[in-house]
Design a protein around this motif. Structure first.
Motif, mmCIF file in Angstrom:
data_model
loop_
_atom_site.group_PDB
_atom_site.id
_atom_site.type_symbol
_atom_site.label_atom_id
_atom_site.label_comp_id
_atom_site.label_asym_id
_atom_site.label_seq_id
_atom_site.Cartn_x
_atom_site.Cartn_y
_atom_site.Cartn_z
ATOM 1 N N ASN A 1 11.759 3.493 -1.078
ATOM 2 C CA ASN A 1 10.874 3.139 -2.189
ATOM 3 C C ASN A 1 11.150 3.892 -3.476
ATOM 4 N N PHE A 2 11.255 5.230 -3.395
ATOM 5 C CA PHE A 2 11.409 6.026 -4.611
ATOM 6 C C PHE A 2 12.672 6.863 -4.507
ATOM 7 N N HIS A 3 13.294 7.102 -5.665
ATOM 8 C CA HIS A 3 14.469 7.971 -5.649
ATOM 9 C C HIS A 3 14.064 9.419 -5.803
ATOM 10 N N ILE B 1 0.804 -1.225 0.000
ATOM 11 C CA ILE B 1 0.000 0.000 0.000
ATOM 12 C C ILE B 1 0.840 1.279 0.000
ATOM 13 N N PRO B 2 1.849 1.418 0.889
ATOM 14 C CA PRO B 2 2.610 2.669 0.835
ATOM 15 C C PRO B 2 3.238 2.912 -0.540
ATOM 16 N N ILE B 3 3.724 1.850 -1.185
ATOM 17 C CA ILE B 3 4.345 2.072 -2.500
ATOM 18 C C ILE B 3 3.291 2.446 -3.527
ATOM 19 N N GLN B 4 2.145 1.754 -3.464
ATOM 20 C CA GLN B 4 1.109 2.042 -4.461
ATOM 21 C C GLN B 4 0.632 3.489 -4.407
ATOM 22 N N ILE B 5 0.690 4.104 -3.234
ATOM 23 C CA ILE B 5 0.231 5.486 -3.162
ATOM 24 C C ILE B 5 1.388 6.468 -3.282
ATOM 25 N N GLU C 1 12.615 -0.451 -8.615
ATOM 26 C CA GLU C 1 13.363 -1.701 -8.745
ATOM 27 C C GLU C 1 12.828 -2.778 -7.793
ATOM 28 N N SER C 2 13.246 -4.031 -8.034
ATOM 29 C CA SER C 2 12.819 -5.155 -7.200
ATOM 30 C C SER C 2 14.034 -5.711 -6.475
ATOM 31 N N PRO C 3 14.029 -5.799 -5.173
ATOM 32 C CA PRO C 3 13.092 -5.143 -4.264
ATOM 33 C C PRO C 3 13.309 -3.638 -4.237
#
Ligand code: HEM
Ligand SMILES: [Cu+2]
Lengths: 190, 609
Positions: free
Chosen positions: B569-571, B154-158, B562-564
Motif C-alpha cells: 500500500n505505502f512506500h 479500510i486498511p489503506i484508509q487507516i 498509486e492506482s492500484p
C-alpha cells in the motif's frame, strides 16, 4: 508452485504480536458468549427454571470441581512456559488434558442417564442436550488445542519470550470453564 | 487454479467419506440428513485444506513455517492470497456474481407474478425460488460492501499495510464459495421452501434441502464473524501515527460500527439454525407444536436479523457519506454527530427485534416498548441523513456517476425509512404485516440502502482498484436507469400491500393484476440495466483510460497512493496531521509522507478544488 515462496511481510501474523492477538482472542470470546447466551436464554424461554428430580447431582458436582481445577492446572502450564520451564509445562498441560478427559467421561455418563429420564424429545431434555452438547464440543476443541501446544512445546516452539500459542489456548480453556460456570447452575441448580 | 482444483478434489473426497462413514455407522441412505451433515463438514475441511489451509495453517501446527500464495497477476485471485486487496476483489467478484444469480431468480418470480394463476412454475417451486432469492440477496447485502470494500479500503484508509490477521482474512473469504455451493446445491435435496427467514416448525419438517441451507448459513455466519473481528482488531491496533479516532475516515467508522454488530449478533442466526438442525436430526423438540414453541425461533432469529439490516446498511451509510463530501467539495457536515449516530444505531438495533413479531402471539405488553424503541432508531438515522443533506447543501456538486447513484440512494432510503415507521407502529403493522407493503419496504431499504451503496462504491473505487476509469456516459445512463426502474418496480407494490396482497405467494386475486404487471415489466427493465453495469465495468477494467492516482481529488489515504496501490500500500509510513474531509479549508492537510522526496509530496497536496 507459488506457495513455496514466503510472503515477505508475513511475520506480522505468525510472530509474537501480543496486542493484536490478545485483542482478537477477547473479541472471539465475546462473540462466543453470544452463542452461549442464545442457548442459555432458549433454556429459560422454553422451560423456565423447571428441573427434573432424576438429575445426577453428585456426579455433576464432581465433574464441575474437576473442570474448575483444570483451569488452575492450565494456568500453571502457562506460567511454567513463561518461566521457560518446559518439563513443568508438559506436566501441567498433561494434567489439564487428563482432567478434561475425566470431565468428558462424566458428561457421557450424565448424557446416558438423561436419555433414560429426560430424553431429547422433552422440553427440558432438549435444553439439556443442546447446552451439554455445545459445551462438550468446546471442551473437545480446547483439548485439541492443548494437545497441539503440548506437542509444539515439547519440540521447543515456545519460550518465555514467545508463548502466545500457549497463552491463547489457556485463555480459551478458561472461557470453556466460565461457560460451564453458567451452564451448571442453569441446568442443575435453578 | 491448481489449489482450487486440489480443494475441490479434497472437498469431494471429504463429502463422500463423510456420507460413507455415516451410512456404514447408522445404516441409513446416502441422503439421510446426518450423512449430509457429516459430508458437508468434511467437505468444508477438505476444501479449506486444499485451497491453501495446509500450507497457511497446518504447517504451523506441526511446527513448520507457514506459507501463503505469493503469485502476481491473475493467478493470485484463485489462490490463498493474504493481501487484503486481493481478498477484497475476491469478495466483490464472488458477491456480484451471487447478486446476478439472485437477480435471475427474481426475474422468474416476476414473470410468474405478471398475471394471476400459475404459469411458468408451480406453487411449491415458487416457494423454493422465493426462499433461494431471499437468502442469496441477504447474503450479498450483508457481505457486499463490507466484504469487498471494507477489505480493500479500510486498511489503506487507516494507513496500514494489511489487516491485523491476514491469514484469517483469507480463510474467511475461502469459506464463502462453500456457502454459495451449499445454497445453490440445495435443490438436489429438494431445496428449501421456508423463506429466507426459515421459520420453525416449517423448517423442521420440510425437505432435506433445508439442512444444506442451515449448514451454508452457519458457515456464512462464520465468514461474517471472522471478517468483523479482523476489521475491529485492525482498526484498533493498526492505525498510522496521528490517525486518531476523531480523524478516522467515515467509511472506516461505518465499517467499525458494522463489525461491532456482526461479530456478536451473528451467533444468534447460527444458534437458531443449530436448534432447527437438532430438531431435525437429534430428536430434540424446541419447535415441535406439542411441547416446544415456534416463538423461540422467531426471537432468536430476529435478535440477529433485525441488527442484520443495519449490518447491511451501515457500510452503505459510510459509502454515501464518503461520496457526498468528495463530490460536494465540502467538509463532512457534523462528523462527530455522525459517529455518535453510527454507534447509537449499533446499541439501539439490538433492542428492537420484536417489531417483526407484533402478530406472532408474543406477550401483549411487549408491543409498546418495542414500538417506541424502533421508532427511536429514526433519530440517529435522521442525523446521518441530515449530515448527508448538510454536506450537499450549497456545495459545488460534481455530478459524476457515483454521486448520481448516491442521489438515487438518498431518495430510496428515505422512502424505505418512512415506510418503516408505518410498520413499527403496532396498529398499522397488524394490517400491513406479511403483505407486499413489507416487501416494498425492505427492498427500498436493502436494495435502496445497501445495494445502491454497493453500486456507488463500485464506481467510486473502480479507478483505484483497476487503475482505469469506467465509461462515464454509460455509468450515468446506468445510474439514472437503475434508479427509475427500481422505483417503478417497487412503488406499485406498496399499493398492492396496503390493499391486502400477501407476500410470498405465487398466485393472487385478479384485483392486483395491474400493479403486478407494472412491477413485472419494470423489474425486467431493472434487470436489464445490470447488463450495462457489468458490461461497462468489464470493458473498462481492460480497455478503460488510465485513471491516475486521484481522479476525484479526494483526500483520504487510499487516494494518495498509486492506482492500484502497491503490494504493501505505502512506500513509506504516512503521518496523519489533519482531518480527512477539510475540502476547501485553506492550507489543510490530511496526511503526508515525511520519508519521501519532497516533490512527490507536493503533487499529492493540491486537493482543495
Ligand atoms: C427507520 C427505520 C426502520 C424502521 C422503523 C423499520 C421497521 C420495520 C418493521 C416494523 C418491520 C416488520 C414489518 C412486518 O413484518 O410486519 C420491518 C421489516 C423489515 N425491514 Fe425495516 N425498518 C427500518 C429500516 C430498515 C432498514 C434500514 C432495513 C435494511 C437495510 C430494513 C429491513 C427490513 C427487512 C428485511 C424487513 C422484513 C423482514 C422479513 O419479514 O422478511 N428496515 N421494518
Ligand atoms: Cu427490523
Amino acid at each position: 508452485m507459488t506457495a513455496d515462496t514466503m510472503h515477505s511481510e508475513y511475520h506480522q501474523d505468525t510472530a509474537f504480536q501480543p496486542r493484536a492477538n490478545r485483542l482478537g482472542l477477547w473479541f472471539f470470546i465475546m462473540s462466543e458468549c453470544f452463542l452461549f447466551g442464545a442457548f442459555l436464554s432458549a433454556r429459560y424461554f422454553t422451560t423456565g427454571t423447571f428441573r427434573p428430580e432424576e438429575l445426577n447431582q453428585k456426579l455433576a458436582l464432581a465433574i464441575t470441581i474437576v473442570l474448575l481445577a483444570s483451569s488452575i492446572s492450565a494456568y500453571l502450564a502457562e506460567a511454567s512456559m513463561a518461566h521457560n520451564e518446559r518439563k513443568r509445562f508438559a506436566l501441567w498441560t498433561t494434567v489439564t488434558i487428563g482432567m478434561a478427559g475425566i470431565f468428558l467421561i462424566g458428561v457421557a455418563i450424565e448424557l446416558y442417564e438423561a436419555t433414560l429420564h429426560y430424553p431429547p424429545g422433552t422440553p427440558y431434555g432438549s435444553a439439556y442436550f443442546m447446552l451439554i452438547g455445545l459445551h462438550a464440543f468446546h471442551v473437545i476443541t480446547g483439548m485439541v488445542g492443548l494437545f497441539i501446544v503440548l506437542f509444539l512445546g515439547m519440540r521447543g516452539r515456545f519460550g518465555s519470550d514467545n508463548y502466545w500459542g500457549v497463552e491463547g489456548v489457556v485463555k480459551y480453556w478458561h472461557f470453556v470453564d466460565l461457560a460451564w460456570v453458567l451452564i451448571y447452575p442453569t441446568l442443575y441448580l435453578f | 487454479m491448481k489449489y482450487v482444483a486440489r480443494g475441490l478434489v479434497l472437498a469431494v473426497t471429504g463429502y463422500l467419506s463423510g456420507v460413507a462413514l455415516t451410512v456404514i455407522i447408522n445404516g441409513n441412505g446416502a441422503t439421510d440428513e446426518l450423512a449430509v451433515i457429516a459430508g458437508y463438514v468434511l467437505a468444508l475441511i477438505g476444501w479449506l485444506a486444499g485451497v491453501g489451509g495446509i500450507e497457511a495453517f497446518g504447517r504451523q501446527w506441526i511446527g513448520k513455517t507457514p506459507k501463503v500464495s505469493e503469485s502476481q497477476g491473475w493467478k493470485r485471485y484463485f489462490e490463498f492470497s493474504i493481501d487484503h486487496k486481493v481478498i477484497g476483489i475476491q469478495y466483490g467478484v464472488t458477491l456480484i456474481s451471487v447478486l446476478l444469480i439472485g437477480g435471475l431468480s427474481a426475474m422468474i418470480m416476476r414473470i410468474e407474478l405478471a398475471s394471476p394463476g400459475m404459469g411458468v412454475v408451480d406453487l411449491d417451486d415458487f416457494n423454493k425460488i422465493v426462499s433461494m432469492h431471499g437468502i442469496l440477496m441477504v447474503a450479498v447485502a450483508v457481505a457486499g460492501v463490507i466484504g469487498a470494500f471494507g477489505n480493500y479500503v479500510i486498511p489503506i484508509q487507516i494507513g496500514a499495510a494489511d489487516m491485523a490477521f491476514p491469514r484469517l482474512n483469507a480463510l474467511a473469504y475461502w469459506l464463502l464459495p462453500p456457502v454459495a455451493v451449499g445454497l445453490l446445491g440445495a435443490p438436489f435435496l429438494g431445496a428449501f421452501n421456508a423463506g429466507w427467514t426459515s421459520y420453525a416448525p416449517l423448517s423442521v419438517t420440510n425437505d432435506s434441502g433445508q439442512i444444506l441451507f442451515n449448514l451454508a448459513i452457519i458457515t456464512f455466519g462464520l465468514v461474517s464473524i471472522l471478517g468483523a473481528l479482523n476489521i475491529l482488531v485492525t482498526v484498533i491496533t493498526m492505525r498510522a501515527p496521528g490517525m486518531t479516532w476523531g480523524r478516522l475516515p467515515i467509511f472506516t467508522w461505518a465499517g467499525f460500527a458494522t463489525s461491532l454488530l456482526a461479530f456478536t449478533v451473528t451467533q444468534f442466526f447460527a444458534a437458531a439454525l443449530v436448534l432447527v438442525t437438532m430438531d431435525r436430526v437429534a430428536g430434540t423438540a424446541f419447535f415441535s407444536p406439542d411441547v416446544g414453541t415456534g416463538l423461540l425461533y422467531e426471537h432468536i432469529f430476529w435478535f440477529y436479523s433485525h441488527p442484520a439490516v443495519y449490518i447491511m446498511v451501515l457500510p452503505g451509510f459510510g459509502v454515501i457519506l464518503e461520496l457526498v463530501t468528495t463530490f460536494a467539495r465540502k467538509p463532512l457536515f457534523a462528523y462527530k454527530a455522525v459517529v455518535a449516530a453510527l454507534l447509537s444505531i449499533v446499541g439501539l438495533s439490538v433492542v428492537v427485534w420484536a417489531h417483526h413479531m407484533f402478530t406472532s402471539g408474543m406477550a401483549d405488553f411487549l408491543h409498546g416498548p418495542f414500538m417506541i424503541l424502533t421508532e427511536a432508531i429514526s433519530i440517529p438515522t435522521g442525523i446521518i441523513f441530515l449530515s448527508i443533506i448538510g454536506t450537499l447543501w450549497q456545495g459545488r456538486l460534481w455530478f459524476r456517476t457515483p454521486l448520481i447513484v448516491a442521489f438515487g440512494w438518498l431518495f430510496n432510503f428515505l422512502i424505505g425509512g418512512i415506510t418503516g415507521i408505518f410498520l413499527a407502529d403496532v396498529a398499522t403493522d397488524i394490517h400491513l404485516h406479511d403483505t407486499y407493503f413489507v416487501v416494498a419496504h425492505f427492498h427500498y431499504t436493502i436494495v435502496g440502502g445497501a445495494i445502491f451503496a454497493l453500486l456507488a462504491a463500485t464506481f467510486y473505487w473502480f479507478p483505484k482498484i483497476t487503475g482505469r476509469m469506467y465509461n462515464e456516459t454509460a455509468g450515468r445512463i446506468f445510474g439514472i436507469w437503475v434508479t427509475l426502474a427500481f422505483n417503478a418496480t417497487f412503488i406499485p407494490l406498496f399499493w398492492a400491500g396496503m390493499n391486502g396482497m400477501n407476500r410470498r405467494v405465487g398466485d393472487y386475486p385478479a384485483a392486483f393484476e395491474g400493479a403486478n404487471k407494472f412491477a413485472s415489466v419494470s423489474a425486467l427493465i431493472l434487470g436489464a440495466s445490470f447488463l450495462l453495469f457489468v458490461g461497462n465495468l468489464l470493458y473498462s477494467a481492460i480497455r478503460g483510460p488510465k485513471a491516475g492516482p486521484n481522479p476525484w481529488n479526494a483526500r483520504t489515504l487510499e487516494w494518495l497512493v498509486e492506482s492500484p496501490p502497491s503490494q504493501h500500500n505505502f512506500h513509506s509510513q504516512p503521518r496523519i496531521v489533519g482531518h480527512p474531509y477539510d475540502y476547501g479549508v485553506e492550507g489543510s492537510i490530511h496526511a503526508h509522507f515525511p520519508d519521501e522526496e519532497p516533490h512527490a509530496e507536493e503533487q499529492r497536496e493540491e486537493v482543495t478544488v
